[in-house]
Design an enzyme around this catalytic site. Structure first.
Site, PDB file in Angstrom:
ATOM      1  N   LYS A  55       0.770  -1.220   0.001  1.00 41.71           N
ATOM      2  CA  LYS A  55       0.121   0.043   0.126  1.00 41.71           C
ATOM      3  C   LYS A  55       0.850   1.259   0.087  1.00 41.71           C
ATOM      4  CE  LYS A  55      -3.196  -1.316  -0.543  1.00 41.71           C
ATOM      5  NZ  LYS A  55      -3.707  -2.059  -1.879  1.00 41.71           N
ATOM      6  N   THR A  58       3.069   0.803  -4.982  1.00 38.28           N
ATOM      7  CA  THR A  58       3.630  -0.242  -5.830  1.00 38.28           C
ATOM      8  C   THR A  58       3.116  -0.202  -7.287  1.00 38.28           C
ATOM      9  OG1 THR A  58       3.383  -1.649  -3.799  1.00 38.28           O
ATOM     10  CG2 THR A  58       4.330  -2.525  -5.846  1.00 38.28           C
ATOM     11  N   HIS A 110       7.241  -7.395  -2.089  1.00 40.78           N
ATOM     12  CA  HIS A 110       6.936  -6.888  -0.863  1.00 40.78           C
ATOM     13  C   HIS A 110       7.949  -7.343   0.229  1.00 40.78           C
ATOM     14  CE1 HIS A 110       3.464  -4.668  -1.969  1.00 40.78           C
ATOM     15  NE2 HIS A 110       2.783  -5.509  -1.961  1.00 40.78           N
ATOM     16  N   ARG A 132       5.788   4.944   2.181  1.00 39.63           N
ATOM     17  CA  ARG A 132       4.669   6.153   2.266  1.00 39.63           C
ATOM     18  C   ARG A 132       4.597   6.080   3.704  1.00 39.63           C
ATOM     19  NH1 ARG A 132      -1.371   4.661  -0.116  1.00 39.63           N
ATOM     20  NH2 ARG A 132      -2.164   6.837   0.148  1.00 39.63           N
ATOM     21  N   SER A 140      -4.953   2.524   3.911  1.00 39.22           N
ATOM     22  CA  SER A 140      -5.126   1.718   2.760  1.00 39.22           C
ATOM     23  C   SER A 140      -5.123   0.290   2.877  1.00 39.22           C
ATOM     24  CB  SER A 140      -4.128   2.357   1.850  1.00 39.22           C
ATOM     25  OG  SER A 140      -4.076   1.600   0.541  1.00 39.22           O
ATOM     26  N   TYR A 195       6.244   8.145  -1.704  1.00 37.53           N
ATOM     27  CA  TYR A 195       4.949   8.296  -2.134  1.00 37.53           C
ATOM     28  C   TYR A 195       4.517   9.778  -2.312  1.00 37.53           C
ATOM     29  CZ  TYR A 195      -0.439   7.789  -2.568  1.00 37.53           C
ATOM     30  OH  TYR A 195      -1.735   7.673  -2.981  1.00 37.53           O
ATOM     31  N   ALA A 229       0.592   8.368 -15.556  1.00 35.21           N
ATOM     32  CA  ALA A 229       0.659   7.789 -14.261  1.00 35.21           C
ATOM     33  C   ALA A 229      -0.108   8.718 -13.144  1.00 35.21           C
ATOM     34  CB  ALA A 229       2.188   7.817 -13.806  1.00 35.21           C
ATOM     35  N   MET A 234      -4.811   6.319 -14.249  1.00 35.23           N
ATOM     36  CA  MET A 234      -4.580   5.070 -14.063  1.00 35.23           C
ATOM     37  C   MET A 234      -5.833   4.368 -13.666  1.00 35.23           C
ATOM     38  SD  MET A 234      -0.917   4.793 -12.061  1.00 35.23           S
ATOM     39  CE  MET A 234      -1.147   3.013 -11.571  1.00 35.23           C
TER      40      MET A 234
HETATM   41  S1  PPS Z   1      -0.335  -3.232  -3.189  1.00 32.52           S
HETATM   42  O1  PPS Z   1      -1.624  -3.988  -2.811  1.00 32.52           O
HETATM   43  O2  PPS Z   1       0.640  -3.555  -1.967  1.00 32.52           O
HETATM   44  O3  PPS Z   1       0.198  -3.597  -4.479  1.00 32.52           O
HETATM   45  O4  PPS Z   1      -0.854  -1.598  -3.010  1.00 32.52           O
HETATM   46  P1  PPS Z   1       0.254  -0.293  -3.630  1.00 32.52           P
HETATM   47  O5  PPS Z   1      -0.075  -0.335  -5.148  1.00 32.52           O
HETATM   48  O6  PPS Z   1       1.310  -0.397  -3.027  1.00 32.52           O
HETATM   49  O7  PPS Z   1      -0.614   0.908  -3.091  1.00 32.52           O
HETATM   50  C1  PPS Z   1      -2.000   1.218  -3.404  1.00 32.52           C
HETATM   51  C2  PPS Z   1      -2.170   2.605  -2.948  1.00 32.52           C
HETATM   52  O8  PPS Z   1      -1.620   3.373  -3.898  1.00 32.52           O
HETATM   53  C3  PPS Z   1      -2.709   4.279  -4.518  1.00 32.52           C
HETATM   54  N1  PPS Z   1      -2.059   4.566  -6.009  1.00 32.52           N
HETATM   55  C4  PPS Z   1      -2.008   5.856  -6.629  1.00 32.52           C
HETATM   56  N2  PPS Z   1      -1.924   7.149  -5.722  1.00 32.52           N
HETATM   57  C5  PPS Z   1      -1.485   8.174  -6.246  1.00 32.52           C
HETATM   58  N3  PPS Z   1      -1.614   8.137  -7.908  1.00 32.52           N
HETATM   59  C6  PPS Z   1      -1.723   7.191  -8.621  1.00 32.52           C
HETATM   60  N4  PPS Z   1      -1.398   7.065  -9.876  1.00 32.52           N
HETATM   61  C7  PPS Z   1      -1.691   5.545  -7.616  1.00 32.52           C
HETATM   62  N5  PPS Z   1      -1.801   4.669  -8.054  1.00 32.52           N
HETATM   63  C8  PPS Z   1      -2.293   3.762  -7.067  1.00 32.52           C
HETATM   64  C9  PPS Z   1      -3.691   3.567  -4.503  1.00 32.52           C
HETATM   65  O9  PPS Z   1      -4.733   4.498  -4.509  1.00 32.52           O
HETATM   66  C10 PPS Z   1      -3.582   2.898  -3.108  1.00 32.52           C
HETATM   67  O10 PPS Z   1      -3.688   4.103  -2.095  1.00 32.52           O
HETATM   68  P2  PPS Z   1      -5.225   4.501  -1.406  1.00 32.52           P
HETATM   69  O11 PPS Z   1      -4.807   5.065  -0.276  1.00 32.52           O
HETATM   70  O12 PPS Z   1      -5.908   3.134  -0.715  1.00 32.52           O
HETATM   71  O13 PPS Z   1      -6.096   5.227  -2.295  1.00 32.52           O
END
Ligand code: PPS
Length: 303
Positions: A55, A58, A110, A132, A140, A195, A229, A234
């Site tokens: 979260k 990634t 991870h 993050r 999240s 992040y 991105a 996305m």
């Molecule tokens: S995982 O399951 O561990 O692979 O999740 P991960 O991708 O690491 O984290 C998911 C969170 O990243 C947010 N996210 C983004 N934030 C901003 N911009 C972009 N482009 C973006 N893409 C993914 C996603 O919404 C999750 O955060 P939260 O706070 O739940 O929205």
């Protein structure tokens, strides 16, 4: 949906996850043998490993790396999902044959530093580590757990805070994960990103990644990476946002993978008392590290 009490939850978690070498894993998608084999995974010069605690951004960084490394992805010619482009080494759910992949290979993980392929410690491949702020990770992660179709009941928020702080969640303790890579950074060829900084200025982070990977893209190509991105783009792109993952793996009736994508969402979920308790734990566990955490960000000035 009913909320679980502590004992029932522990029982269900034990049935869904297994603990190995200090870390919790999804029983259905990996095994101790797979984790052990990773240690000896053959690394090539040019391999890129995206390593994160869950979260932490990634999938966002998978998207950025896919766009940087693959021109075909950038111009939309290649309909390949990010999960195939940057497969998980510990959860290889599509059985990607790592050996037959052309260089530069891109992987995601991870895993904590001590379970990563050993050769990475000899600076064979490169690591991009994205962290993050842990309060947003916690929120999240909580929503993500509640999208897990293998857990039958909704998890109580207070209980989840305890689980997170004590590291009884998938991938173990956030504190240990970040500390581990941070304090062993000299062992690896590693770029640290956050992040929050990516939210603040995505373009400069894309440039940082290009420099680290020794890749030169012209301004137009960089603009395309940044544009593709953004959170909004996305979310609208089914190849980028994990929408293709079947509900048996991630129940999208209970939420979306790209949920809010902001810095500081914890303020909408944590009470003042929970936040203060978390600050105390953070200080105890991380206070000795020279890390600056961005707990909030004025989104209007962000990219
Ligand atoms: S995982 O399951 O561990 O692979 O999740 P991960 O991708 O690491 O984290 C998911 C969170 O990243 C947010 N996210 C983004 N934030 C901003 N911009 C972009 N482009 C973006 N893409 C993914 C996603 O919404 C999750 O955060 P939260 O706070 O739940 O929205």
């Amino acid at each position: 949906m009913a909320t679980m009490d502590r004992d029932a939850l522990y029982e269900e978690l034990n049935a869904t996850y297994f603990k190995y070498k200090g870390i919790y894993f999804e029983t259905e998608f990996t095994s101790p043998e797979v984790i052990d084999a990773i240690e000896h995974m053959e690394i090539r010069h040019g391999d890129v490993f995206l390593v994160t605690y869950p979260k932490s951004g990634t999938v966002w960084t998978q998207q950025i790396l896919s766009l940087i490394l693959n021109e075909g992805h950038r111009n939309g010619a290649e309909q390949i999902t990010n999960i195939e482009r940057a497969p998980w080494i510990e959860y290889n759910i599509y059985n990607v044959d790592f050996k037959s992949r052309p260089s530069p290979r891109l992987f995601s993980s991870h895993l904590p530093y001590y379970l990563l392929p050993k050769d990475l410690r000899f600076r064979m491949g490169k690591i991009i580590y994205v962290s993050r702020n842990p309060k947003d990770v916690l929120v999240s992660f909580y929503h993500f757990y509640n999208m897990n179709p293998r857990l039958k009941c909704k998890i109580d928020w207070e209980i989840f805070i305890d689980l997170f702080i004590s590291g009884k969640v998938l991938s173990g303790s956030w504190f240990d994960h970040v500390r581990g890579l941070y304090t062993h950074k000299e062992d690896f060829d590693i770029l640290f990103l956050t992040y929050e900084d990516m939210k603040k200025d995505l373009r400069s982070n894309v440039l940082k990644i290009c420099k680290f990977l020794d890749i030169s893209l012209d301004d137009k190509a960089i603009d395309i990476v940044v544009e593709k991105a953004t959170f909004k783009n996305m979310k609208d792109d089914s190849l980028a946002n994990y929408e293709f993952i079947p509900n048996e793996l991630l129940d999208k009736n209970k939420g979306t993978f790209l949920r809010k994508g902001i810095v500081g969402d914890w303020k909408n979920t944590m009470t003042v008392a929970q936040s203060e308790m978390f600050d105390k734990v953070f200080k105890e566990k991380m206070g000795d590290l020279p890390m600056k955490i961005m707990w909030e960000l004025n989104e209007e000035t962000a990219s």
